[in-house]
Scaffold this active site. Structure first.
Site, short mmCIF file in Angstrom:
data_model
loop_
_atom_site.label_atom_id
_atom_site.label_comp_id
_atom_site.label_asym_id
_atom_site.label_seq_id
_atom_site.Cartn_x
_atom_site.Cartn_y
_atom_site.Cartn_z
CD GLN A 1 3.31 5.88 2.80
OE1 GLN A 1 2.40 5.25 2.27
NE2 GLN A 1 4.33 5.29 3.41
N GLY B 1 0.85 -1.18 0.00
CA GLY B 1 0.00 0.00 0.00
C GLY B 1 0.89 1.23 0.00
CB CYS C 1 5.08 2.49 7.69
SG CYS C 1 4.60 3.98 6.81
CG LEU C 2 6.79 1.36 1.77
CD1 LEU C 2 6.17 1.56 0.40
CD2 LEU C 2 7.99 0.43 1.68
CG HIS D 1 0.03 6.72 5.45
ND1 HIS D 1 1.13 7.29 6.03
CD2 HIS D 1 0.36 5.41 5.25
CE1 HIS D 1 2.09 6.37 6.18
NE2 HIS D 1 1.64 5.22 5.71
CG HIS E 1 -0.43 1.20 7.25
ND1 HIS E 1 0.53 0.84 8.16
CD2 HIS E 1 0.18 2.06 6.39
CE1 HIS E 1 1.67 1.47 7.88
NE2 HIS E 1 1.48 2.21 6.80
CD GLU E 2 -1.15 2.36 2.73
OE1 GLU E 2 -0.81 3.55 2.55
OE2 GLU E 2 -0.32 1.48 3.06
#
Ligand code: NI
Length: 188
Positions: free
Chosen positions: A51, A46, A99-100, A145, A141-142
């Protein structure tokens, strides 16, 4: 199509609510193309627009379940309805999240087992997906963000402290840091 820099925790765009998408124009189409390519290369399941430094409420996802069914899509201006969080102790293997934007780290976090995502797709049509298990986790999670919330902001003791220590040790938590999939070998 180009690979985008992924911003690291501490960049303000990650820590404030994102702005709605008003028009699905060429800018958005190109951004989404780039986000899919960036997510694939990272690799991740994702990726949210903040991000890659874009103040927009959209995310992309691409995940294959145990039965080889692929869930791949774009969620523009999404809403998310969640079941209550399950109670009981955290499983520090089964509930590990990453998480990236906090690359290379993973910590356990409780998430809802079932969510309903409603969003607009690239054609401008609204769709709804009921998700369970890992897909439900990805959506939570997304979606977070887009609210300016990172999973590390939701960690409970002792993982909240471990995450803060990891961020400090990497000298993250300040504006201006990013990494580029394909060039920098960090993983989410
Ligand atoms: Ni993330």
């Amino acid at each position: 199509m180009r690979i985008r820099e992924i911003v690291i925790t501490g960049n303000p765009v990650l820590h404030r609510p994102a702005s709605p998408v008003h028009h699905i124009d060429d800018y958005i189409l190109e951004l989404v193309d780039d986000m899919f390519a960036t997510m694939e290369l990272a690799p991740g399941v994702g990726l949210a627009a903040p991000q890659v430094g874009e103040d927009l409420t959209l995310f992309v996802y691409d995940w294959v379940d145990d039965n080889n069914r692929q869930y791949r899509g774009v969620a523009i201006n999404p809403t998310l309805v969640m079941d209550p969080l399950p109670i009981g102790p955290l499983d520090d293997e089964e509930e590990l999240e990453g998480c990236l934007s906090v690359p290379g780290e993973r910590f356990p976090l409780r998430r809802s087992d079932r969510v309903i995502l409603t969003a607009t797709n690239l054609q401008g049509n609204e769709y709804t997906i009921e998700a369970t298990g890992w897909l439900a986790r990805i959506f939570q999670h997304e979606y977070d963000h887009l609210l300016g919330v990172l999973y590390v902001d939701r960690l409970t003791h002792p993982y909240d402290r471990e995450a803060r220590d990891a961020v400090d040790a990497s000298e993250w938590g300040v504006p201006g840091l990013s990494w580029l999939p394909g060039r920098d070998h960090l993983e989410g």
